[in-house]
Structures are given as structure tokens and as C-alpha cells.
Design an enzyme around this catalytic site. Sequence first.
Site, PDB file in Angstrom:
ATOM      1  N   HIS A 120      -3.764  -1.802  -4.182  1.00  0.00           N
ATOM      2  CA  HIS A 120      -4.939  -1.845  -4.208  1.00  0.00           C
ATOM      3  C   HIS A 120      -5.562  -0.285  -3.936  1.00  0.00           C
ATOM      4  O   HIS A 120      -4.847   0.718  -3.742  1.00  0.00           O
ATOM      5  CB  HIS A 120      -5.579  -2.722  -2.827  1.00  0.00           C
ATOM      6  N   SER A 167       0.895  -1.157  -0.025  1.00  0.00           N
ATOM      7  CA  SER A 167      -0.030  -0.035  -0.040  1.00  0.00           C
ATOM      8  C   SER A 167       0.726   1.187  -0.060  1.00  0.00           C
ATOM      9  O   SER A 167       1.499   1.619  -0.970  1.00  0.00           O
ATOM     10  CB  SER A 167      -1.006  -0.130   1.147  1.00  0.00           C
TER      11      SER A 167
END
Lengths: 67, 243
Positions: B145, B122
Site C-alpha cells: 500500500h 509494508s
Amino acid sequence: MTLYTPLSEHDIFPREEAGKVVYHQHKHCPVKCVDGGDGRKQILQVLSTDPLHYMDPELQPGQWLDS
Amino acid sequence: MNMKDSPNQDEKQQDPSKSSIVDKIQQLGQSSVPQPSDSNIHVLPVIGQVEGHVQLPAQNKTTKYEHLIPQLIAIEQNPKIEGLVVLLNTVGGDVEAGLAISEMIASLSKPTVSIVLGGGHSIGVPIAVSSDYSFIAETATMTIHPIRMTGLVIGVPQTFEYMDKMQERVVNFVTRHSNIEEDTFKELMFAKGNLTRDIGTNVVGQQAVDHGLIDAVGGVKEAMEKLNEMIDKNKDHENQVIQ
């Protein structure tokens, strides 16, 4: 604060335990409750397979039950 | 019991070297700790979650931005430090803090190398690509994501726009500081069927290199070799400028 992480919210911020969780039968309906400590229990979740139990105002989450 | 009466306290007073060994065992689980020699390279670990404006609950292991940002300023100012290695094993965290750290690493005048070990997920992705050259261990992973949110939303279009802008900041930073194309990065970010409870992609080692996200697969040895090479080039360039 915006978190960008694959972890779930509950892994980062643990749910606070409000009190001791107990399982109880009320009007033949199994319910998950939190023990109020004064002999009363508050409904957290209805655990029934009967749809009518979910419609009963007395069995809604947040309702207090007298033991 | 009074501290002066404790047997451990007496032992420490009698033999300071013994107390130092006990401290090391208690803190690090071993009696002797290898000491780095006087080096011109500073190692900056980013481990656990990246913690920003809000302190995370105690069970989270975190790297705090108030610890890293002053270190990065000191690295820039200290003439004895000629290069920086960023060691990453992070699960992500605060977007603002992560981007702040990434921007600071990217704007250092000294050569920088990052190594993703274990995971650089992330917000760890912009930190990993912020260095001049990046490595990923063969088994390390990076999860790409979308930014998500939970909780009460007041003003859906405004909130959506805010989240979209925040995501764009991450995408822009990553595409500016790596060789990955914006379309490819977004394709990985919004891919379905790869993650069990989310959309996105988990890239492992060589895949991160193949996508252009990371420069090479490697570990500590490769990172040190590359950084020393970059330091030498930097010195040559400085000498040429002086001449």
C-alpha cells in the site's frame, strides 16, 4: 519518523485518557464530557440530533459546564 | 520483604537446576527448550513492528534496528557463519529503519534466504526481497500500500514531494531486488477495492510468487535446503578462486 504499516495510528499510539468520560444533559442537549474533578465538566462531543445545538456557543467542544 | 527471605530465593539457592526450570517456564512457558546444534547458519527473526529512531509505546511488539544492524555486521565478519535465514512476521514500521536493514541484508557477501511467515507487510516487503532467495508460506500475506501520513502539514507541495520520494525509495528497492515489474508493483500499491480502509493489495502465498515479488512458496525445510545449496555453491566458487 515515517511509519509504513497497515495498522492505524491509534493502534500504535494509544489515545491518552485525559480523565473520566461522563455523559451529561445541558440545555436539553446530550453531551459527552470529561470530568474536571472539581465538579465541572468539559465538553468533548455534542451528541444531539438537533442542528441548533451544534450552533450554540455554550455547547462547543472545550467549553466548561458547571454542574 | 527482603529478597533473601523470599521462599523462591531459598529454593534457587538450594537447587540451581530447579530454578533454571522455573525460569524457563516463566520466560518461555515450557520446561525444556530445544537447543540449536553448532550451525553455520544464523537465523535472524524480524517480528512485530520494525522500530527505528523513535521508541514505540509499550503495547507494541517490536524488532529494534539497533539490535539487528550490529548483528548483521557480526554475521558478515564471523567466518563460522556461512549463511543467513531471515524469518519475517512483521506488520511493517519505520521506513528508514526497514530500508537500512534491507540494504544491509542485500549487501552481505554470504548467501541469504528469507521466509515470510504469517505476514510481511509494508516495510516488511523490502526486507523480504532483500535476500538472495525468498520464500513465503502458503498462508502468509503481504500488504502492499502507499506510504501515508497523519497530522499537521506545513508546506503541502514540499511534504508531498518528500513522501513521494520516500515511496519511490521503497518501490525502487523492491523492483531492484525482486522479479516484479515497477508497473505491476505500483498497480498493486494503488489498487482500489481490495482493502477495507485503505488502497493497496493484500497478496497471499502463491500470489506473491505469481507477481514475481517472492521467489517460491515454502517454509523452513525449503529455506534450509536452498540455503545449504547456496552455501555449497559459494564454497565451490571460493575454492575455484583460490586454485
